[in-house]
Scaffold this motif. Structure first.
Motif, short mmCIF file in Angstrom:
data_model
loop_
_atom_site.label_atom_id
_atom_site.label_comp_id
_atom_site.label_asym_id
_atom_site.label_seq_id
_atom_site.Cartn_x
_atom_site.Cartn_y
_atom_site.Cartn_z
N ASP A 122 -1.51 -11.00 -1.34
CA ASP A 122 -1.54 -9.71 -2.04
C ASP A 122 -0.80 -9.78 -3.37
O ASP A 122 -1.26 -9.25 -4.39
CB ASP A 122 -0.93 -8.62 -1.15
N CYS B 232 -7.82 -2.69 -1.94
CA CYS B 232 -7.98 -1.58 -0.98
C CYS B 232 -8.99 -0.57 -1.52
O CYS B 232 -8.93 -0.17 -2.68
CB CYS B 232 -6.65 -0.90 -0.72
N ARG C 151 -6.39 8.82 2.15
CA ARG C 151 -5.52 8.35 1.07
C ARG C 151 -5.54 9.29 -0.13
O ARG C 151 -4.56 9.38 -0.86
CB ARG C 151 -5.96 6.94 0.64
N ARG D 227 -9.99 5.93 0.54
CA ARG D 227 -10.43 6.61 1.75
C ARG D 227 -10.00 8.07 1.66
O ARG D 227 -9.05 8.40 0.95
CB ARG D 227 -9.80 5.97 2.99
N ARG E 136 0.74 -3.06 3.11
CA ARG E 136 -0.56 -3.42 3.66
C ARG E 136 -0.66 -3.07 5.15
O ARG E 136 -1.74 -2.76 5.65
CB ARG E 136 -0.80 -4.92 3.46
N GLU F 104 -1.12 2.73 6.84
CA GLU F 104 -1.56 3.70 5.85
C GLU F 104 -0.33 4.32 5.17
O GLU F 104 0.75 4.40 5.78
CB GLU F 104 -2.40 4.79 6.51
N GLY G 106 -7.05 4.06 -4.25
CA GLY G 106 -7.43 2.70 -3.92
C GLY G 106 -6.52 1.72 -4.64
O GLY G 106 -5.45 2.08 -5.12
N GLY G 107 -6.94 0.47 -4.73
CA GLY G 107 -6.15 -0.52 -5.44
C GLY G 107 -6.05 -0.20 -6.92
O GLY G 107 -6.97 0.35 -7.52
N ARG H 20 -3.35 -5.24 13.32
CA ARG H 20 -3.47 -5.24 11.85
C ARG H 20 -2.43 -6.16 11.21
O ARG H 20 -2.70 -6.82 10.22
CB ARG H 20 -3.27 -3.80 11.35
N SER I 181 -1.43 1.44 -2.33
CA SER I 181 -2.21 0.43 -1.62
C SER I 181 -2.34 -0.84 -2.45
O SER I 181 -2.49 -0.78 -3.68
CB SER I 181 -3.60 0.98 -1.30
#
Length: 422
Positions: free
Chosen positions: A73, A236, A242, A239, A23, A26, A205-206, A64, A232
């Protein structure tokens, strides 16, 4: 914390540390990967939290880091049926990621030597952890799997080739790996699922969500029969960076990578370059010289940036990356496995004979044959729709194709012969 960890003796401190790290930054962050390699995940997290790191890129993570909650998570992952797979667990795909370790070490040496600019196509370093949804044990990835990638704006030709490849490879017990995107990706996944095979979606993404959302059904089927894999945590959003970064994992998880269609600037070419760096077999399907979606494949086949095999179907892919057992089985049952053709190599004798027989036919039967899928039966009605022909035209063409030894009847309709009849 039951249900959140992988099978194997892995302490909660390690799971929490790996969840924290996935997390915190990146994917493919070189200084973070170096920190973990040097100190281990638990101590690396401790150093980050205390601010006892020298690299400016890690110092920049401070804000962050304050918001990272690995307990949350892991609990969210458990609710969505997602598990955390870490390098310390039995399920970690060590074999698949061994090449990334080597490329990562070479890139780290450059980084420490002053070449610190981030690579636009994603840094070739291994992941710190993987979030996985689905029953597939990912430890065996790259042993018998194929990455199939290509253009999102795929043509009808590309869709058909990718579907046939996914279907035929799944029938031969290969795991089909792709990114779940529009175009070639989804066609390859659906081909594998149609054959009741196993497919892996590497998502940006997730792992709990489908991207694009219209592929929700596909993602659910993949999670039932294979796996959804992400670097991720749950929640998430995908992006742009990613997407490029995850391409190195698609390349790593396949014994080889096949590019079906790609424009000159396609992300699929990024996946192919990652595969070449990792020493994986790269294959490309040729297309019409007039098609912008085939420019990238033709560039690969020119081999300006690395070796690339020319493939036109399942047999070519299997001969390029399969085992000697695949070849022996194919020869025993009469299928036409080629000789892993590349630019400049000759096609197998059976393929040459096939082309001769097709050339001897009139245009109408040839068009009907070209509309048949590579590895399954099809009814005359379905074939007519596939070829944009009338059912009458199909019924007239089929006897000529049978007489030429190119197609055969089955309980479900007609299919291409596994090899030209003598």
């Amino acid at each position: 914390m039951t249900g959140v960890g992988p099978v194997g003796v892995v302490g909660d401190d390690v799971l929490l540390a790996r969840a924290f790290l996935s997390r915190a930054a990146e994917p493919a962050c070189i200084p973070l990967w170096h920190l973990v390699r040097t100190h281990g995940p638990v101590e690396a997290v401790s150093l980050l939290r205390r601010g006892q790191v020298d690299d400016e890129m890690l110092v920049g993570l401070a804000r962050r880091i304050e918001a990272v909650d690995p307990h949350a998570d892991l609990e969210a992952a458990d609710r969505h049926g997602v598990r955390l797979v870490v390098p310390e667990s039995d399920e970690w795909p060590h074999f698949a990621l061994a090449a990334l370790e080597r490329t990562g070490e070479a890139r780290l040496a450059e980084f420490l030597g002053g070449k610190r600019a981030h690579a636009d196509g994603g840094e070739p370093v291994p992941p710190l952890a993987l979030w996985v949804r689905g029953p597939l044990d990912i430890s065996a990835l790259a042993v018998r799997s194929v990455g199939i990638v290509g253009a999102r704006s795929a043509t009808a030709y590309g869709h058909r080739v990718a579907t046939d490849l996914g279907y035929g490879l799944a029938l031969r017990d290969f795991v089909v790996v792709s990114g779940g995107a529009y175009g070639i990706d989804v066609a390859a996944h659906r081909g594998a699922l149609a054959a009741a095979g196993t497919t892996v979606v590497v998502t940006a993404g997730g792992a709990e969500r489908a991207y694009p959302s219209s592929h929700h059904g596909l993602f659910e089927q993949a999670a039932e029969r294979g796996a959804i894999v992400s670097e991720s945590p749950v929640g998430c959003a995908p992006r742009r960076g990613r997407f490029l970064t995850r391409n190195r994992l698609i390349a790593a998880f396949g014994t080889g990578t096949t590019v079906v269609e790609a424009s000159a600037r396609s992300g699929a070419l990024n996946t192919a370059r990652h595969a070449q760096k990792q020493g994986r077999t790269v294959m490309a399907v040729p297309g019409p010289v007039t098609s912008a979606m085939s420019v990238g494949c033709h560039d690969l086949l020119l081999q300006a940036r690395g070796p690339c095999d020319l493939v036109t179907g399942v047999d070519d892919v299997v001969s390029a990356i399969g085992s000697s057992g695949d070849l022996a089985t194919a020869l025993a049952d009469g299928s036409s496995v080629g000789n892993a053709p590349t630019v400049g190599r000759h096609r197998s004798a059976s393929a040459v004979e096939l082309r001769v027989r097709l050339d001897e036919l009139e245009a109408a039967p040839r068009a009907i044959y070209d509309g048949m899928p590579a590895a399954r039966s099809i009814t005359p009605d379905e074939l007519a729709a596939s070829c944009a022909a009338s059912v009458v035209d199909v019924i007239r063409a089929l006897p000529a194709l049978e007489l030429a030894g190119l197609v055969e009847r089955t309980r479900d309709g007609y299919r291409r012969c596994r090899a030209p009849a003598p």
